[in-house]
Write a protein that holds these residues in place. Structure first.
Motif, PDB file in Angstrom:
ATOM      1  N   THR A 360       0.837  -1.199   0.000  1.00  0.00           N
ATOM      2  CA  THR A 360       0.000   0.000   0.000  1.00  0.00           C
ATOM      3  C   THR A 360       0.874   1.252   0.000  1.00  0.00           C
ATOM      4  O   THR A 360       2.059   1.193   0.355  1.00  0.00           O
ATOM      5  N   LYS A 364       0.577   7.923  -3.137  1.00  0.00           N
ATOM      6  CA  LYS A 364      -0.489   8.077  -4.129  1.00  0.00           C
ATOM      7  C   LYS A 364      -1.814   8.095  -3.380  1.00  0.00           C
ATOM      8  O   LYS A 364      -2.499   7.087  -3.273  1.00  0.00           O
ATOM      9  N   ARG A 365      -2.174   9.254  -2.863  1.00  0.00           N
ATOM     10  CA  ARG A 365      -3.341   9.374  -1.999  1.00  0.00           C
ATOM     11  C   ARG A 365      -4.634   9.485  -2.796  1.00  0.00           C
ATOM     12  O   ARG A 365      -4.705  10.202  -3.788  1.00  0.00           O
ATOM     13  N   ARG A 366      -5.643   8.756  -2.334  1.00  0.00           N
ATOM     14  CA  ARG A 366      -6.985   8.891  -2.899  1.00  0.00           C
ATOM     15  C   ARG A 366      -7.992   8.506  -1.829  1.00  0.00           C
ATOM     16  O   ARG A 366      -7.867   7.451  -1.204  1.00  0.00           O
ATOM     17  N   HIS A 368     -11.045   7.027  -0.001  1.00  0.00           N
ATOM     18  CA  HIS A 368     -11.996   5.920  -0.122  1.00  0.00           C
ATOM     19  C   HIS A 368     -12.939   6.058   1.067  1.00  0.00           C
ATOM     20  O   HIS A 368     -12.534   5.886   2.213  1.00  0.00           O
ATOM     21  N   SER A 398      -3.551   3.911  -1.200  1.00  0.00           N
ATOM     22  CA  SER A 398      -3.752   3.270  -2.496  1.00  0.00           C
ATOM     23  C   SER A 398      -3.135   1.883  -2.468  1.00  0.00           C
ATOM     24  O   SER A 398      -2.098   1.666  -1.829  1.00  0.00           O
ATOM     25  N   GLU A 420     -11.637  -2.844  -3.511  1.00  0.00           N
ATOM     26  CA  GLU A 420     -10.960  -3.261  -2.279  1.00  0.00           C
ATOM     27  C   GLU A 420     -11.675  -4.487  -1.689  1.00  0.00           C
ATOM     28  O   GLU A 420     -12.515  -4.360  -0.800  1.00  0.00           O
TER      29      GLU A 420
END
Length: 450
Positions: A360, A364-366, A368, A398, A420
Motif C-alpha cells: 500500500t 499516491k493518496r486517494r 476511499h 492506495s 478493495e
C-alpha cells in the motif's frame, strides 16, 4: 415488550464543520459537572468522536447506525443508556444527509436515528457571514420531515451582540427557540488530521480542553432549557439481539496509538459470548498472547508509526508464528500492517509483517469513503463463507499490489462494485491471515450485492 429510555436529544447541523462536536463535548462535560449521568451516542460510523465523548461523559459512547444496523440491534445497543439521567447523541454530516439506497432501517442519516429513537433535535448553526437568513435555513430543516422535531437551535460563531440580536430576531420570526449563542472562540478548537480529529488519547491537554468546552457552553447556553427539551422514547426489549460473532474464544487485540479503531459494540458483543480480550501493543514490540485462539489488528494510523513498526522484529516474528496455526485478521490499518510493505507520504517504503502480499502507499493518496456491503468468499473472523456483512471504508491509502485470494465481494451503498475486496492467505499449519479495508459494523439481516 418495550423498554423506556432516559430523555435524550440529538445534536445535529445543516452540514459538517459547524461546531457540533465541540458543542456536544461541552454539553456532555457541563452536565457531568452538574452531577448528571449523561450517556453519549454517535450517529453513523465514526471512531474518533466517540472517544472524545467517552472522555467528556465518563461513559462509553456507542455508535448507532440506521444503514448498517437493524432496529433490533440499535435497541440492544441503546441499553447502554440504562442508569443515565440524560442521553446526548451527536449526528454526522447534515441532519438529513444519508445514502440514496436505504439499508437496514434507514439511509444512515441522523434524522433517521432521531425519528427512530424519539429524540428531539438541537441544531448547531454556524451563523458567521449571515443574520436572519440563518433562520430560513433552520426553519427549512425543522419542517422537512414531520417525524423529526427540532427543539431549538444553538448559534455558533456569533460576531457581536448586534449580530446575535439580528439572528435571534430571525429565529423568533420563524418560531424557533434559541438555546444558546456561542461567540467566536479558538481556545476550545480540537486539532484535526486527514481522517478527522486527532485521537483523544493523543491530546495531553484533553482534560483542559474539555473543561474549557464545558465552561464555554455553560456561559453561553441555557442548560436548564436544553435538559427540559429532552424526551425519552421507547424501544423493543432486545437483549442479546444482533450480536457479532467473536473471532475466537480468546482474542489477542492489537491496541496502541497505531491500532485503536475498534467499535465498543464489537468488544461488548464478543465478551457477552464469553470471549476473553487480550490486548497487546505492536508499537511496544509485543506479539499476540500465546494462549489466544485468534488475533485481531484494528484500524488506526500505522502510516504515522511505520518506521517504528518496521523495526519491531519481535512483533513481526511472534505474529508470523501465531498465524501458522491460528487466524489473524486486520481491518484497514491492521490490513496494511499485515502486508509486505507500506509506502509513506514521502515515498519511503517500510517493511510490514509480510503475512499477506499486500503493498500500500500514501504517496499516491486517494480518498476511499462510504458504506460497504460485503459477502465473504471464505470463512473469516467468526463468520462462515457466504455471510453478508455491513460496514464502512475510510482511508487515503492506495493499493499497489493485492496478489492473494480475495476475501469478499464488496459493493458500496449504491450497489457499485468496490475493488478493495480484501485478501486471505492460508498456511500449512492450519492458520490463516486475512484482512480488508472494510471496517465491520455487523452482519446484515437484509440486502444484496446487486
Amino acid at each position: 415488550m418495550t423498554q423506556p429510555l432516559p430523555p435524550g436529544l440529538l445534536i445535529s447541523a445543516p452540514a459538517s464543520g459547524t461546531g457540533k462536536t465541540t458543542v456536544t463535548l461541552g454539553l456532555l462535560a457541563a452536565f457531568r459537572a452538574q452531577g448528571l449521568q449523561v450517556q453519549p451516542f454517535k450517529s453513523g460510523p465514526d471512531y474518533i468522536d466517540p472517544a472524545f465523548h467517552t472522555a467528556a461523559a465518563g461513559r462509553v459512547s456507542v455508535n448507532l447506525d440506521t444503514w448498517a444496523m437493524p432496529r433490533e440491534r440499535i435497541a440492544a445497543l441503546a441499553r447502554a443508556s440504562e442508569g443515565a439521567d440524560l442521553v446526548l447523541a451527536e449526528g454526522s454530516m447534515g441532519l438529513f444527509d444519508g445514502v440514496a439506497r436505504p439499508g437496514e432501517c434507514g439511509a444512515g442519516a441522523s434524522a433517521d436515528l432521531a425519528a427512530l429513537m424519539g429524540w428531539p433535535v438541537i441544531l448547531v448553526l454556524d451563523v458567521s457571514g449571515q443574520a436572519q437568513t440563518a433562520a430560513a435555513v433552520a426553519m427549512g430543516l425543522a419542517r422537512f420531515r414531520p417525524d423529526v422535531r427540532v427543539a431549538g437551535v444553538i448559534l455558533n460563531k456569533v460576531a457581536s451582540p448586534r449580530h446575535q440580536a439580528l439572528v435571534r430576531a430571525g429565529m423568533e420570526a420563524a418560531g424557533l427557540t434559541v438555546l444558546g449563542a456561542l461567540p467566536r472562540s479558538a481556545h476550545v478548537a480540537l486539532p484535526e488530521r486527514h481522517l478527522g480529529l486527532v485521537q483523544a488519547e493523543e491530546l495531553p491537554r484533553l482534560r483542559q480542553i474539555l473543561s474549557d468546552a464545558a465552561s464555554f457552553v455553560t456561559d453561553n447556553c441555557d442548560l436548564t432549557a436544553i435538559r427540559t427539551a429532552a424526551q425519552g422514547g421507547h424501544v423493543q426489549d432486545a437483549r442479546g439481539a444482533g450480536r457479532v460473532p467473536a473471532p475466537g474464544e480468546r482474542v489477542a487485540l492489537a491496541r496502541d496509538a497505531a491500532f485503536s479503531f475498534v467499535y465498543p459494540h464489537l468488544l461488548t458483543s464478543w465478551r457477552e459470548q464469553g470471549a476473553t480480550i487480550l490486548p497487546f501493543s505492536p508499537l511496544a514490540d509485543e506479539g499476540p498472547d500465546p494462549s489466544a485462539t485468534a488475533c485481531w489488528l484494528p484500524g488506526g494510523y500505522p502510516e504515522l508509526h511505520a518506521p517504528r513498526l518496521a523495526a519491531c522484529d519481535g512483533f513481526r516474528n511472534s505474529l508470523a508464528d501465531f498465524a501458522r496455526t491460528r487466524p489473524v485478521h486486520g481491518e484497514c490499518g491492521g490490513y496494511m500492517a499485515l502486508g509486505q510493505g507500506l509506502v509513506a507520504a514521502d515515498g519511503t517504503r517500510h517493511r510490514m509483517a509480510g503475512l499477506l502480499g499486500l503493498e500500500t502507499s500514501f504517496a499516491k493518496r486517494r480518498m476511499h469513503l462510504g458504506y460497504r456491503l460485503a459477502r465473504l468468499a471464505q470463512p473469516c473472523a467468526g463468520f462462515t463463507a457466504g455471510t453478508l456483512l455491513r460496514g464502512h471504508e475510510f482511508h487515503y491509502a492506495s493499493i499497489l499490489s493485492q496478489p492473494d485470494a480475495p476475501l469478499a465481494t464488496v459493493v458500496d451503498a449504491n450497489g457499485q462494485t468496490v475493488e478493495e475486496t480484501g485478501s486471505v492467505r492460508h498456511f500449512t499449519g492450519g492458520g490463516m491471515a486475512s484482512g480488508s479495508f472494510f471496517h465491520l459494523i455487523g452482519p446484515a439481516s437484509s440486502g444484496d450485492l446487486s
